[in-house]
Design a protein around this motif. Structure first.
Motif, PDB file in Angstrom:
ATOM      1  N   PHE A   1      12.307  50.336   4.169  1.00 19.45           N
ATOM      2  CA  PHE A   1      12.525  50.196   2.734  1.00 19.45           C
ATOM      3  C   PHE A   1      12.212  51.548   2.105  1.00 19.45           C
ATOM      4  O   PHE A   1      11.076  52.038   2.181  1.00 19.45           O
TER       5      PHE A   1
ATOM      6  N   LEU B   1       9.362  46.076  -4.687  1.00 17.00           N
ATOM      7  CA  LEU B   1       9.420  47.396  -5.327  1.00 17.00           C
ATOM      8  C   LEU B   1       8.320  47.571  -6.361  1.00 17.00           C
ATOM      9  O   LEU B   1       7.667  48.617  -6.408  1.00 17.00           O
TER      10      LEU B   1
ATOM     11  N   ARG C   1      17.603  44.967 -11.330  1.00 15.75           N
ATOM     12  CA  ARG C   1      17.777  44.043 -10.200  1.00 15.75           C
ATOM     13  C   ARG C   1      19.253  43.815  -9.914  1.00 15.75           C
ATOM     14  O   ARG C   1      20.018  43.415 -10.797  1.00 15.75           O
TER      15      ARG C   1
ATOM     16  N   VAL D   1      23.907  48.140  -3.883  1.00 14.82           N
ATOM     17  CA  VAL D   1      22.949  48.940  -4.650  1.00 14.82           C
ATOM     18  C   VAL D   1      23.344  50.414  -4.657  1.00 14.82           C
ATOM     19  O   VAL D   1      23.133  51.117  -5.649  1.00 14.82           O
TER      20      VAL D   1
ATOM     21  N   CYS E   1      17.552  47.881  -7.324  1.00 18.67           N
ATOM     22  CA  CYS E   1      16.947  47.320  -6.111  1.00 18.67           C
ATOM     23  C   CYS E   1      17.250  45.830  -6.008  1.00 18.67           C
ATOM     24  O   CYS E   1      17.411  45.149  -7.024  1.00 18.67           O
TER      25      CYS E   1
ATOM     26  N   TYR F   1      15.083  44.024  -4.198  1.00 18.95           N
ATOM     27  CA  TYR F   1      13.751  43.527  -3.825  1.00 18.95           C
ATOM     28  C   TYR F   1      12.764  43.863  -4.946  1.00 18.95           C
ATOM     29  O   TYR F   1      11.866  44.681  -4.774  1.00 18.95           O
TER      30      TYR F   1
ATOM     31  N   ASP G   1       8.818  40.204  -0.600  1.00 20.80           N
ATOM     32  CA  ASP G   1       9.518  40.123  -1.884  1.00 20.80           C
ATOM     33  C   ASP G   1       9.508  38.706  -2.453  1.00 20.80           C
ATOM     34  O   ASP G   1       9.691  38.528  -3.654  1.00 20.80           O
TER      35      ASP G   1
ATOM     36  N   ILE H   1      13.020  48.556 -13.421  1.00 23.04           N
ATOM     37  CA  ILE H   1      13.697  48.020 -12.232  1.00 23.04           C
ATOM     38  C   ILE H   1      14.985  47.328 -12.660  1.00 23.04           C
ATOM     39  O   ILE H   1      14.984  46.430 -13.509  1.00 23.04           O
TER      40      ILE H   1
ATOM     41  N   ILE I   1      17.715  54.533  -6.354  1.00 21.44           N
ATOM     42  CA  ILE I   1      17.715  53.198  -5.767  1.00 21.44           C
ATOM     43  C   ILE I   1      16.537  53.048  -4.804  1.00 21.44           C
ATOM     44  O   ILE I   1      15.977  54.046  -4.333  1.00 21.44           O
ATOM     45  N   ALA I   2      16.171  51.812  -4.528  1.00 16.52           N
ATOM     46  CA  ALA I   2      15.216  51.493  -3.469  1.00 16.52           C
ATOM     47  C   ALA I   2      15.875  50.402  -2.649  1.00 16.52           C
ATOM     48  O   ALA I   2      16.238  49.350  -3.186  1.00 16.52           O
ATOM     49  N   ASP I   3      16.074  50.653  -1.353  1.00 19.75           N
ATOM     50  CA  ASP I   3      16.845  49.707  -0.566  1.00 19.75           C
ATOM     51  C   ASP I   3      16.401  49.729   0.890  1.00 19.75           C
ATOM     52  O   ASP I   3      15.709  50.651   1.338  1.00 19.75           O
TER      53      ASP I   3
END
Length: 285
Positions: free
Chosen positions: A95, A123, A138, A143, A117, A119, A77, A136, A155-157
């Protein structure tokens, strides 16, 4: 001081604790007595610099420090090109995409949605690979609550146990985007050719390898020795020592920790007695 190797290590959290424990076991002085930003190990010619895990790859990539220990997710990242020198087997996580339970079944449904996210660079690279056009959002933390608050749709985590996701009413959708763990990183792979870095990597490898093994010891009658040595062949061969009773011998061998209980059962069934196991702190194979 100027010629010392500089290694950046995480300044807080579980990753910091695991890193300091690993380096200490490898014979390096890196424990802080308070909140120092740098600890000098004169005997090994190393300065350990305590930085935010998210910043470590940046300092390594720009050559401010020689090496660093941080997560693969954070290194990617950062957007800075660094070399993975050694995976450390600690701080393992995934992730992943996550969404309200039962709402989505395929990541292709995320096209044109808002994804929260911490990251964004990582992502975006994953979205590009999947040809998804998403917005996205941020965030620096928390999150999981962003969907409920209407900030994002998905979400992406980084996920470890998944408990926090479940408590927020979310579930993982699709396969993990990345398997992450702590890494030893350098600006490029050539630094691993220097003597002090080779020594560091060798020591750490010895600690990591030892964590997979136990030393098993037992007494066995000579007549059953061959059968038991097939159960515990060791690395090259088991160590066999005579006992006061000439009909018995003592055997010592390294075994995989994951196989330990099965091996003890088999040895006992073959007549072995006094079976004990001990941890191995470090090894070279």
């Amino acid at each position: 001081m100027e010629n010392r190797l500089k290694i950046a290590v995480p300044n807080k959290g579980a990753l910091s604790e695991g890193t300091v424990e690993l380096l200490t076991a490898a014979g390096y002085k890196c424990k802080r007595s308070g909140r120092e930003l740098m600890v000098g190990d004169c005997a090994n010619g190393i300065d350990f610099v305590f930085l935010r895990p998210r910043d470590i790859a940046l300092y390594v990539g720009k050559g401010v420090v020689d090496l660093g220990i941080t997560g693969r997710d954070l290194a990617l990242d950062s957007g800075v090109g660094v070399a993975e020198l050694l995976p450390l087997g600690i701080g393992k996580s995934r992730f992943c995409f996550a969404a309200p339970k039962g709402k989505y079944t395929d990541v292709r449904q995320f096209d044109h949605l808002r994804i929260a996210c911490s990251y964004p660079v990582l992502l975006q690279s994953k979205l590009d690979g999947k040809k998804l056009d998403c917005t996205i959002v941020r965030l620096e933390g928390a999150v999981e609550i962003s969907i409920k608050l209407g900030v994002a749709d998905v979400i992406a985590d980084v996920v470890e146990s998944g408990t926090t996701l479940r408590e927020a009413g979310l579930e993982i959708v699709g396969e993990p985007l990345l398997e992450s763990e702590a890494l030893l990183i350098g600006r490029d792979a050539r630094i691993a050719e220097t003597e002090c870095v080779r020594r560091l990597i060798g020591r750490i490898r010895g600690i990591l390898l030892a964590r997979n093994y136990l030393m098993i010891e037992y007494d066995i009658q000579r007549r059953d020795l061959e059968a038991c040595c097939r159960i515990t062949p060791g690395i090259e061969a088991p160590t066999v020592s005579p006992l006061a009773n000439p009909d018995w011998v003592a055997v010592k061998a390294m075994v995989l920790r994951s196989d330990c209980n099965r091996i003890m059962d088999e040895l006992y069934a073959h007549g072995a007695r006094g079976i004990i196991t001990t941890d191995i702190r470090s090894c070279r194979l």
